[in-house]
Write a protein that holds these residues in place. Structure first.
Motif, PDB file in Angstrom:
ATOM      1  N   ALA A   1      30.702 -16.434   6.952  1.00 30.73           N
ATOM      2  CA  ALA A   1      30.462 -16.015   8.335  1.00 30.73           C
ATOM      3  C   ALA A   1      31.183 -14.704   8.585  1.00 30.73           C
ATOM      4  CB  ALA A   1      30.970 -17.077   9.310  1.00 30.73           C
TER       5      ALA A   1
ATOM      6  N   ILE B   1      25.952 -16.094   9.822  1.00 33.87           N
ATOM      7  CA  ILE B   1      26.145 -16.698   8.508  1.00 33.87           C
ATOM      8  C   ILE B   1      25.095 -16.170   7.546  1.00 33.87           C
ATOM      9  CG2 ILE B   1      26.100 -18.865   7.212  1.00 33.87           C
ATOM     10  CD1 ILE B   1      27.044 -20.265   9.789  1.00 33.87           C
TER      11      ILE B   1
ATOM     12  N   GLN C   1      26.947 -24.996  12.346  1.00 36.95           N
ATOM     13  CA  GLN C   1      25.964 -23.922  12.287  1.00 36.95           C
ATOM     14  C   GLN C   1      24.954 -24.128  13.406  1.00 36.95           C
ATOM     15  OE1 GLN C   1      24.122 -23.664   8.408  1.00 36.95           O
ATOM     16  NE2 GLN C   1      26.011 -24.262   7.392  1.00 36.95           N
TER      17      GLN C   1
END
Length: 142
Positions: free
Chosen positions: A37, A44, A81
């Motif tokens: 990241a 990402i 995420q």
């Protein structure tokens, strides 16, 4: 069916609506192995993608082609995420403070710390960053 209102597939074949075309260009990890990241924006990607293209939201970090800079500005230590398709309209993007960035996959929280020189560069640009030092309380951080 009215001839004037009929959708003509042949005429529009190959053309995508602008929003769909923008999403098709969104940077997403090409592999789940070795993802990192960006410590500033949280996008990402794989290390190879950062090396090849840099960070799409933070081009001033000059990561493209610079392995050392990629290691200084990205981290493998992140949690969660989120796929953000429409940053300007997404409440999740607003909550993560990535609503001004490009569509992509973003980390929910990022652990790491920039080198002092990178922090100074970001401060001189008036940039904020999302990474937090190890052991810091994410609730109390601004």
């Amino acid at each position: 069916m009215d001839e004037d209102n009929r959708y003509d597939e042949e005429e529009d074949e190959g053309e995508l609506p602008p929003k769909v075309e923008e999403l098709a260009q969104a940077p997403v990890p090409t592999s789940l192995k070795g993802v990192r990241a960006c410590m500033r924006c949280g996008i990402i990607k794989t290390l190879d993608q950062f090396l090849e293209y840099g960070c799409d939201n933070c081009p001033f970090l000059d990561m493209a082609g610079n392995h050392e800079r990629c290691n200084q500005c990205t981290t493998a230590f992140f949690e969660g995420q989120v796929a953000v398709m429409d940053p300007g309209e997404s409440w999740t993007a607003k909550w993560l403070r990535v609503d001004a960035y490009l569509p992509g996959i973003y980390a929910i929280s990022i652990t790491g710390q920039f080198d002092r020189e990178v922090e100074e560069e970001l401060e001189s640009r008036g940039c904020r960053w999302r990474c937090r030092p190890v052991g810091s309380d994410p609730i109390s951080m601004p």
